[in-house]
Design a protein around this motif. Structure first.
Motif, PDB file in Angstrom:
ATOM      1  N   THR A  34       0.828  -1.195   0.000  1.00 26.89           N
ATOM      2  CA  THR A  34       0.000   0.000   0.000  1.00 26.89           C
ATOM      3  C   THR A  34       0.866   1.250   0.000  1.00 26.89           C
ATOM      4  OG1 THR A  34      -1.771  -1.114   1.184  1.00 26.89           O
ATOM      5  CG2 THR A  34      -1.765   1.277   1.272  1.00 26.89           C
ATOM      6  N   GLY A  35       0.599   2.178  -0.901  1.00 29.67           N
ATOM      7  CA  GLY A  35       1.380   3.411  -0.886  1.00 29.67           C
ATOM      8  C   GLY A  35       1.183   4.242  -2.129  1.00 29.67           C
ATOM      9  N   GLY A  57      -2.911   5.100   1.541  1.00 28.05           N
ATOM     10  CA  GLY A  57      -2.365   6.122   0.640  1.00 28.05           C
ATOM     11  C   GLY A  57      -0.951   6.515   0.974  1.00 28.05           C
ATOM     12  N   GLU A  58      -0.683   7.824   1.023  1.00 31.51           N
ATOM     13  CA  GLU A  58       0.694   8.314   1.202  1.00 31.51           C
ATOM     14  C   GLU A  58       1.166   8.221   2.641  1.00 31.51           C
ATOM     15  OE1 GLU A  58       3.977  10.905   1.965  1.00 31.51           O
ATOM     16  OE2 GLU A  58       1.952  11.402   2.664  1.00 31.51           O
ATOM     17  N   PRO A 192      -4.504   9.554   6.522  1.00 33.44           N
ATOM     18  CA  PRO A 192      -4.567  10.609   5.498  1.00 33.44           C
ATOM     19  C   PRO A 192      -5.013  11.953   6.081  1.00 33.44           C
ATOM     20  CG  PRO A 192      -5.539   8.591   4.679  1.00 33.44           C
ATOM     21  CD  PRO A 192      -5.316   8.379   6.143  1.00 33.44           C
ATOM     22  N   GLY A 193      -4.291  13.006   5.720  1.00 39.57           N
ATOM     23  CA  GLY A 193      -4.574  14.329   6.259  1.00 39.57           C
ATOM     24  C   GLY A 193      -5.832  14.966   5.699  1.00 39.57           C
ATOM     25  N   ILE A 194      -6.271  14.540   4.520  1.00 40.16           N
ATOM     26  CA  ILE A 194      -7.492  15.109   3.953  1.00 40.16           C
ATOM     27  C   ILE A 194      -8.697  14.756   4.825  1.00 40.16           C
ATOM     28  CG2 ILE A 194      -9.093  14.966   1.996  1.00 40.16           C
ATOM     29  CD1 ILE A 194      -6.688  14.723   0.161  1.00 40.16           C
ATOM     30  N   ALA A 195      -8.735  13.508   5.316  1.00 41.41           N
ATOM     31  CA  ALA A 195      -9.870  13.065   6.129  1.00 41.41           C
ATOM     32  C   ALA A 195      -9.700  13.418   7.605  1.00 41.41           C
ATOM     33  CB  ALA A 195     -10.071  11.559   5.965  1.00 41.41           C
ATOM     34  N   LEU A 257       2.032  14.703  -0.867  1.00 38.01           N
ATOM     35  CA  LEU A 257       1.933  14.549   0.585  1.00 38.01           C
ATOM     36  C   LEU A 257       0.466  14.545   1.000  1.00 38.01           C
ATOM     37  CD1 LEU A 257       4.710  17.058   1.760  1.00 38.01           C
ATOM     38  CD2 LEU A 257       4.881  14.569   1.732  1.00 38.01           C
ATOM     39  N   ASN A 258       0.104  13.592   1.852  1.00 36.68           N
ATOM     40  CA  ASN A 258      -1.259  13.516   2.377  1.00 36.68           C
ATOM     41  C   ASN A 258      -1.237  12.688   3.657  1.00 36.68           C
ATOM     42  OD1 ASN A 258      -4.018  13.426   2.849  1.00 36.68           O
ATOM     43  ND2 ASN A 258      -4.384  11.834   1.318  1.00 36.68           N
TER      44      ASN A 258
END
Length: 287
Positions: A34-35, A57-58, A192-195, A257-258
């Protein structure tokens, strides 16, 4: 019947890659491949899952060891992983990956890596410039087509990590075996930083741009996903003194980046810490 069999096969597949249940609808999985972004190809810790959503993700996941020396950050590759028993998963990480850089498609000289390490160290110590620093980074990386990838290099040792799941808690036990004894171990715990865009410490709540890319924090600090009412924070068992550990919180969401998370920095070779998860109305949550 076919749907039931398909679901059983899906569950068996998750068990093979490492499935640890935290609650009725929260669990953690380990999938080595995963990545995305700059962490593609790097080993990962455990990824948080909520029902059908996988927060990977990232970001690095939970309980991922990274080594830091004066001029170098060493990332892990996967050496081995196995499910010891239900609820207990072991991973051995090989600390041997380093950043390599390309500028407009041409390999950058070695001193560019040292230069970037110095820039990152400067950036981390100055919260007042971090948001503008990310914008400048994005502009320069786009203009000069700067890319970084992780490649195998010199071995800096191994780190054995034991993950044990209990109700609403992930127990992480570290056994670090460095070949070079002039460095620190950093344990990353990321989503993840978005969520997960909220940092909370007592009554201090910081969302989105107010949640800085890197800042020292207390052990009570939590990271939250307000949309799903999920959060987590760290703690140490009674026989571990928190003064031996530096805690930091951060979030970076931009080009390649996330992530958002909590890190532990230490020189201790063996120790245990907990990641505590909670769900429900976040504004009413108290430790």
């Amino acid at each position: 019947m076919k749907i039931l069999l398909r679901r059983i096969k899906e569950l068996l597949k998750l068990i093979e890659v490492g499935l640890l249940s935290i609650s009725e609808n929260l669990f953690l999985i380990h999938i080595s491949s995963t990545g995305e972004g700059k962490t593609k190809g790097m080993a990962k810790g455990l990824a948080l899952c909520h029902q059908k959503d996988v927060f990977a993700g990232e970001c690095s996941g939970f309980g991922l060891p990274v080594m830091k020396t004066d001029n170098l950050t060493i990332f892990p590759s996967l050496f081995s992983s196995k499910l010891l028993k239900p609820g207990t998963f072991e991973v051995v990480y090989h600390l041997n990956l380093i950043d390599t850089w390309r500028i407009s498609g041409v390999a950058a000289p070695l001193y560019f890596r040292v230069f970037m390490e110095k820039i990152v160290a400067f950036y981390m110590k100055r919260p007042e410039i971090q948001q503008s620093g990310l914008k400048i980074r994005n502009a320069l990386f786009t203009l000069f087509k700067i890319r970084n990838t992780m490649k195998p290099g010199k071995s800096f040792g191994y780190c054995r990590v034991l993950y044990q799941a209990v109700a609403h808690r992930l127990k992480i036990s570290i056994n670090w075996q460095p070949l070079v004894h002039q460095g620190e171990l950093i344990l990353l715990n990321e989503v993840p930083g978005i969520a997960f865009y909220r940092m909370k410490s007592g009554t201090d709540i910081r969302d989105n741009a107010d949640f800085l890319p890197w800042q020292p924090c207390t052990i009570e600090t939590a990271i939250e996903n307000p949309a799903l009412n999920i959060g987590f924070y760290l703690s140490f068992p009674g026989d571990h003194r928190s003064q031996y550990f530096q805690i930091a919180a951060g979030k970076e969401v931009c080009r390649d980046l996330n992530w958002a998370g909590l890190s532990i920095t230490t020189t201790q070779a063996t120790f245990t810490y907990h990641v505590n998860f909670y769900q429900g109305l976040l504004e009413t949550f108290h430790r």
